[in-house]
Scaffold this motif. Structure first.
Motif, mmCIF file in Angstrom:
data_model
loop_
_atom_site.group_PDB
_atom_site.id
_atom_site.type_symbol
_atom_site.label_atom_id
_atom_site.label_comp_id
_atom_site.label_asym_id
_atom_site.label_seq_id
_atom_site.Cartn_x
_atom_site.Cartn_y
_atom_site.Cartn_z
ATOM 1 N N LEU A 154 5.200 6.904 0.237
ATOM 2 C CA LEU A 154 6.122 5.780 0.360
ATOM 3 C C LEU A 154 5.356 4.492 0.089
ATOM 4 N N LEU A 155 6.021 3.567 -0.582
ATOM 5 C CA LEU A 155 5.456 2.244 -0.828
ATOM 6 C C LEU A 155 5.804 1.355 0.351
ATOM 7 N N TYR A 156 4.790 0.749 0.919
ATOM 8 C CA TYR A 156 4.961 -0.060 2.112
ATOM 9 C C TYR A 156 4.501 -1.485 1.808
ATOM 10 N N ALA A 157 5.415 -2.446 1.941
ATOM 11 C CA ALA A 157 5.084 -3.849 1.718
ATOM 12 C C ALA A 157 5.377 -4.624 2.997
ATOM 13 N N ARG A 158 4.430 -5.459 3.397
ATOM 14 C CA ARG A 158 4.621 -6.192 4.650
ATOM 15 C C ARG A 158 4.101 -7.624 4.509
ATOM 16 N N ARG A 159 4.862 -8.552 5.121
ATOM 17 C CA ARG A 159 4.431 -9.948 5.241
ATOM 18 C C ARG A 159 4.384 -10.300 6.724
ATOM 19 N N SER A 160 3.469 -11.213 7.056
ATOM 20 C CA SER A 160 3.324 -11.596 8.458
ATOM 21 C C SER A 160 4.039 -12.900 8.791
ATOM 22 N N ASN A 161 4.371 -13.704 7.766
ATOM 23 C CA ASN A 161 5.043 -14.983 8.011
ATOM 24 C C ASN A 161 6.118 -15.218 6.953
ATOM 25 N N PRO A 162 7.366 -14.845 7.260
ATOM 26 C CA PRO A 162 7.842 -14.234 8.508
ATOM 27 C C PRO A 162 7.441 -12.769 8.577
ATOM 28 N N LYS A 196 0.848 -1.193 0.000
ATOM 29 C CA LYS A 196 0.000 0.000 0.000
ATOM 30 C C LYS A 196 0.882 1.240 0.000
ATOM 31 N N VAL A 197 0.250 2.382 -0.214
ATOM 32 C CA VAL A 197 0.965 3.659 -0.187
ATOM 33 C C VAL A 197 0.627 4.379 1.102
ATOM 34 N N GLU A 198 1.663 4.785 1.819
ATOM 35 C CA GLU A 198 1.502 5.630 2.991
ATOM 36 C C GLU A 198 2.195 6.954 2.718
ATOM 37 N N PHE A 199 2.234 7.816 3.707
ATOM 38 C CA PHE A 199 2.845 9.131 3.515
ATOM 39 C C PHE A 199 3.847 9.403 4.612
ATOM 40 N N ASP A 200 5.003 9.912 4.196
ATOM 41 C CA ASP A 200 6.100 10.196 5.115
ATOM 42 C C ASP A 200 5.889 11.569 5.714
ATOM 43 N N GLU A 201 5.298 11.584 6.902
ATOM 44 C CA GLU A 201 4.971 12.853 7.536
ATOM 45 C C GLU A 201 6.212 13.640 7.898
ATOM 46 N N ASP A 202 7.295 12.947 8.285
ATOM 47 C CA ASP A 202 8.515 13.659 8.675
ATOM 48 C C ASP A 202 9.052 14.480 7.525
ATOM 49 N N GLU A 203 9.065 13.913 6.318
ATOM 50 C CA GLU A 203 9.591 14.645 5.179
ATOM 51 C C GLU A 203 8.644 15.755 4.760
#
Length: 266
Positions: free
Chosen positions: A105-113, A82-89
């Motif tokens: 920012l492009l955010y990719a996440r897996r849960s296993n692992p 998903k796309v999030e936003f870099d608040e700090d920048e």
């Protein structure tokens, strides 16, 4: 097949295109200056640079540099992207003050692992959506199965004059022999085939098979068939009365080394 292309897109466009594309089963590519953070089984950081980022609907995310065929960072299939936003920048930016997010920012996440990959898109040059249709199955050439088929069709050309194949994949207590053959004198031949360069481990494997048959017939021959091997393996075979048969036409490493690349035509 259809494509959409956006030049220098804003953050809202990036978020919408990525979300809709992955939902619809389309691929997304981003040409941008970016930096990358990885956290999971290990940690890693890639400083800003100009790169190609590819997102696939199966959850694969790849970050490619201008050279090399492998991605420098990646997340395998199964991730949530998903796309999030870099608040700090965004803090202190004029557009951020007006309420518009400026640093996607492009955010990719897996849960296993449990692992994640963040790609901070600082300067986006181009964003593309590619609705691709690719249902065909990949057919690999030069596989070990093709080598087996080639040898079975051409035993004399590959293994020697007068050699005939008696059995393909004969079972023994040590595993399956690729080919059991006989020469013009009726002498048994144990044939072990390897797709890549033959190693000492392959020599040991062939030797076990041959020793098994030599218990009842000391004249049994053994052949290690491969596209190539080292002088050390050849010596080991020779010292044990075994043979090496080279099938140069299946030498993938040599063929790949001589294949032209795109730069050869520029």
């Amino acid at each position: 097949m259809s494509t959409e292309r956006y030049e220098s897109p804003d953050a809202a466009t990036v978020e919408r295109v990525v979300r809709e594309s992955l939902r619809d089963g389309a691929m997304v590519s981003v040409m941008a200056e970016c930096e990358v953070e990885y956290d999971g089984r290990s940690g890693g950081y890639l400083a800003p640079g100009e790169r190609l980022v590819v997102c696939k609907p199966d959850g694969t995310l790849l970050v490619h540099r201008p050279s090399g065929h492998k991605p420098v960072n990646w997340m395998p299939g199964g991730a949530t992207i998903k796309v999030e936003f870099d608040e700090d920048e965004a803090e202190g930016d004029d557009e951020a003050d007006s309420g518009e997010a400026t640093a996607p920012l492009l955010y990719a996440r897996r849960s296993n692992p449990n692992e994640y990959l963040r790609v901070y898109l600082h300067d986006i040059y181009q964003l593309s959506r590619f609705d691709a249709d690719d249902p065909v199955e990949y057919q690999e050439r030069g596989t070990e199965a093709e080598m087996h088929e080639y040898i079975e069709r051409n035993p004399e050309e590959t293994l020697g004059d007068g050699v005939r194949v008696v059995e393909h994949e004969r079972e023994t207590k040590y595993g399956f022999i690729d080919f059991f053959a006989r020469d013009t004198d009726g002498t048994p031949i144990v044939v072990e085939v390897k797709r890549r360069q033959a190693t000492l481990n392959n020599f040991d494997q062939l030797k076990r098979y041959v020793d098994l048959y030599r218990e009842s017939n000391p004249e049994v021959r053994g052949m290690l068939v491969a596209p190539s091997t080292s002088d050390r393996v050849k010596r080991a075979l020779r010292d044990d009365g075994l043979e090496f048969v080279r099938l140069a036409e299946f030498d993938v490493e040599k063929r790949e080394a001589t294949e032209k690349t795109l730069s050869d035509f520029l």
